[in-house]
Design a protein around this motif. Structure first.
Motif, PDB file in Angstrom:
ATOM      1  N   ALA A 112     147.116  27.929  55.403  1.00 29.82           N
ATOM      2  CA  ALA A 112     145.742  27.487  55.179  1.00 29.82           C
ATOM      3  C   ALA A 112     144.791  28.559  55.694  1.00 29.82           C
ATOM      4  O   ALA A 112     144.803  28.887  56.892  1.00 29.82           O
ATOM      5  CB  ALA A 112     145.484  26.161  55.898  1.00 29.82           C
ATOM      6  N   GLU A 130     141.960  20.636  49.493  1.00 30.10           N
ATOM      7  CA  GLU A 130     142.228  22.064  49.662  1.00 30.10           C
ATOM      8  C   GLU A 130     142.501  22.386  51.127  1.00 30.10           C
ATOM      9  O   GLU A 130     141.884  21.839  52.039  1.00 30.10           O
ATOM     10  CB  GLU A 130     141.050  22.898  49.149  1.00 30.10           C
ATOM     11  N   ALA A 131     143.426  23.303  51.352  1.00 28.78           N
ATOM     12  CA  ALA A 131     143.836  23.656  52.717  1.00 28.78           C
ATOM     13  C   ALA A 131     142.920  24.734  53.278  1.00 28.78           C
ATOM     14  O   ALA A 131     142.737  25.785  52.658  1.00 28.78           O
ATOM     15  CB  ALA A 131     145.284  24.132  52.713  1.00 28.78           C
ATOM     16  N   TRP A 132     142.379  24.490  54.454  1.00 25.74           N
ATOM     17  CA  TRP A 132     141.519  25.452  55.135  1.00 25.74           C
ATOM     18  C   TRP A 132     141.327  25.000  56.583  1.00 25.74           C
ATOM     19  O   TRP A 132     141.589  23.843  56.921  1.00 25.74           O
ATOM     20  CB  TRP A 132     140.144  25.569  54.462  1.00 25.74           C
ATOM     21  N   ARG A 133     140.846  25.918  57.401  1.00 25.95           N
ATOM     22  CA  ARG A 133     140.446  25.598  58.771  1.00 25.95           C
ATOM     23  C   ARG A 133     139.218  26.421  59.101  1.00 25.95           C
ATOM     24  O   ARG A 133     139.140  27.598  58.727  1.00 25.95           O
ATOM     25  CB  ARG A 133     141.588  25.921  59.748  1.00 25.95           C
ATOM     26  N   ARG A 136     140.020  19.874  61.550  1.00 25.21           N
ATOM     27  CA  ARG A 136     139.977  21.105  60.765  1.00 25.21           C
ATOM     28  C   ARG A 136     138.816  22.012  61.144  1.00 25.21           C
ATOM     29  O   ARG A 136     138.774  23.164  60.720  1.00 25.21           O
ATOM     30  CB  ARG A 136     139.890  20.759  59.268  1.00 25.21           C
TER      31      ARG A 136
END
Length: 362
Positions: free
Chosen positions: A169, A197-200, A229
């Motif tokens: 991510a 959606e993958a994120w940080r 996140r």
């Protein structure tokens, strides 16, 4: 050697772009022939108390006529005209961005600050700004003659390219103190639109400048269920900030307005793919093609730009390369200090005439 005093309100060690600029100029002016010394002003500007105005007047009016006064616009724009008229030294104003364009202030306060700054700038022998955008604003909206304005963009030092997070991510980094102008509320709203959606996200910046903004941002993060996140890291050390830049995959600047956007230079120097708004000078700080640019305050457009980079490693690499090439062309702090010192030297040598460089307000 030209003798000059740099009057700066508040704590010089404050970790913001404006104070970083002031520190770098103070540290480097001597190599360009200017003996520049720091004069601390009260930290209440741009809303000084009556006592703080008296203290300021005493400090500035007592300066010798032979010394040049360089004064940070955070204080200068809020000075009464009576103080400006009483200063014997030639005045050079440093404007990071006009006070009235700060987000989150009531319209009547903005009008008062605009009138005060406009009057104060009329009494400056020269005006230094940190971007071409601010130069245009002062010429068009504040009646400052273009030949009195010099652009001295902030410096950016060479640094190693960011290595990235190495995580599945992507890690998104935002840098800057929490305030209404920085647009973090818009950023959270944009990220909330991205669904699965993958994120940080990591936001590195002081959280004590605007307690209301900090509280509202925490509430928005909780409301959207993003607490796992999004990290509000607060103010961090230089070493920690370097670590955060190195471990980032995407850089975002969601500001409603920027006088320059020094963090954009830092992100370009590290070769990070960037999503930025076009608020103020930010539209010009990053060249076309070196970042995804969206209108300020537009959460939908910001979400779209971030989504494009999150979804495509190839697109991130493409924008990273463009940003790095743009970063290689940025001025260094020695260049910034040399331009500022040149204005001060000319003001000291001929205080009755504009102390600018030909064409410097382009």
């Amino acid at each position: 050697m030209t003798r000059a005093v740099f009057a700066i309100p508040g704590d010089l060690a404050t970790p913001t772009g404006g104070y970083r600029y002031d520190r770098e100029v103070l540290a480097r002016a001597g190599t360009s022939g200017v003996d520049l010394v720091h004069l601390a002003l009260p930290g209440s500007y741009p809303n000084p108390s009556a006592d703080d105005l008296l203290r300021t007047a005493g400090a500035l009016v007592s300066l010798p006529a032979g010394d040049v006064l360089l004064i940070d616009g955070l204080a200068y724009g809020a000075l009464p005209e009576s103080i400006c008229l009483s200063i014997k030294s030639p005045i050079v104003a440093l404007v990071h961005h006009p006070l009235a364009l700060e987000s989150g202030i009531p319209p009547e306060a903005a009008a008062r600050l605009r009138a005060s700054e406009r009057t104060a700038l009329a009494h400056a022998r020269a005006v230094i700004v940190t971007s071409r955008s601010t130069a245009r604003i002062l010429a068009e909206d504040y009646d400052v003659a273009p030949d009195r304005i010099t652009v001295a963009e902030p410096g950016t030092e060479p640094v190693p390219r960011a290595g990235g997070s190495g995580e599945p991510a992507p890690v998104i980094l935002a840098v800057g103190a929490l305030s209404p102008r920085k647009g973090y509320d818009v950023l959270v709203e944009a990220l909330a639109r991205l669904g699965g959606e993958a994120w940080r996200l990591v936001i590195a910046g002081a959280r004590d400048r605007s307690p209301d903004t900090d509280a509202a941002l925490q509430a928005a993060v909780a409301r959207h269920g993003l607490a796992r996140r999004i990290t509000l890291a607060g103010a961090v050390s230089d070493a920690e900030l370097d670590r955060l830049y190195d471990g980032a995959d995407i850089f975002v600047l969601p500001s409603r307005y920027e006088g320059y956007g020094m963090v954009l230079g830092e992100a370009m120097a590290r070769g990070l793919p960037i999503v930025t708004t076009t608020g103020g000078a930010a539209a010009e700080t990053v060249p076309e093609g070196a970042a995804i640019k969206v209108p300020p305050g537009d959460a939908r457009a910001l979400a779209s730009g971030l989504s494009r980079l999150i979804a495509s490693r190839r697109l991130r690499a493409d924008y990273a390369d463009r940003a790095f090439r743009a970063g290689e062309a940025l001025p260094g702090w020695d260049d910034t200090a040399r331009i500022v010192a040149g204005v001060l030297a000319r003001a000291g040598a001929d205080p009755g005439h504009p102390a600018t460089q030909e064409g410097s307000s382009r």
